[in-house]
Design a protein around this motif. Structure first.
Motif: not given
Length: 235
Positions: A193-198, A201-203
């Motif tokens: 599960v990934v998400s952008a820095p800062h 909104a959710g991964g």
């Protein structure tokens, strides 16, 4: 957000683009070098014709001045040019949904306790965005244990153009074969599960694959995955 040159960051006014930066640098350099090769004129004859050696010294001074001007232009572009932190300030942060994600697990080296992987991120949006910091990366075992990425080093902001790509190296302790039940921490999954820095909104779930593109299960016997600072990939 108001851009330094006036107007808003997203409306195109007062915004320094890659093309404008390159054109400005080329124009300024051409003007500086062209002026350095011209002798001064005084009346009907040039300085070279009238003063001989003095004109040579004068042209040397002109050359030095032209070089200084070129350095000044270069320094100015270094501060406000494309890809710099000040240029990045004109763009919004990258969002998880505006990026394309890929997890590649590299071939394990013989007798190595750690496994290496690579996280690749591409800007799929229509505008540049700022990739500032370490992205979130986690591998879960259902609702049980999980292993989270921890940044190692200093991550500088990257002004990521449309279609631009960044990569970050990953390292984790690979579970010895047949030892999953005996390890205090054992997380096994073929999805991260990934998400952008800062981005809160959710991964996004991303399937891990080997270097040939085949789906691959990660067996992680640690609660920490080490992540190198993201770097912009060369074209």
């Amino acid at each position: 957000m108001v851009a330094p040159g006036g107007g808003r960051a997203g409306d195109g006014r007062g915004r320094v683009t890659d093309r404008r930066c390159a054109a400005y640098a080329e124009s300024s350099h051409a003007q500086a070098t062209a002026g350095a090769g011209k002798p001064f004129l005084n009346g009907r004859k040039s300085s070279v014709e009238r003063t001989g050696g003095a004109a040579v010294r004068r042209r040397s001074l002109l050359g030095a001045a032209a070089a200084a001007l070129t350095l000044t232009v270069t320094a100015g572009l270094a501060l406000t040019g494309c890809g710099s932190p000040r240029m990045a300030a004109l763009h919004a942060n990258c969002t998880t949904k505006g990026l394309g994600w890929k997890v590649t697990v590299l071939k394990k080296k013989p007798h190595a306790a750690q496994r290496q992987a690579r996280l690749s991120v591409v800007n799929k949006g229509t505008d540049p965005c700022v990739f500032s910091g370490f992205p979130a990366f986690a591998v879960h075992l259902g609702k049980g244990p999980q292993s989270d990425a921890r940044g190692h080093g200093r991550a500088l902001p990257i002004d990521l153009r449309r279609g631009g790509k960044v990569t970050a190296g990953l390292r984790y302790r690979d579970c010895p074969k047949g030892s999953l039940l005996n390890e205090p921490v054992a997380v096994t999954n073929d999805t991260a599960v990934v998400s952008a820095p800062h981005d809160k909104a959710g991964g996004r779930a991303v399937v891990a694959r080997d270097e040939k593109g085949k789906r691959l299960r990660m067996n992680i016997c640690a609660d920490t995955i080490w992540m190198d600072p993201p770097r912009e990939a060369a074209e």
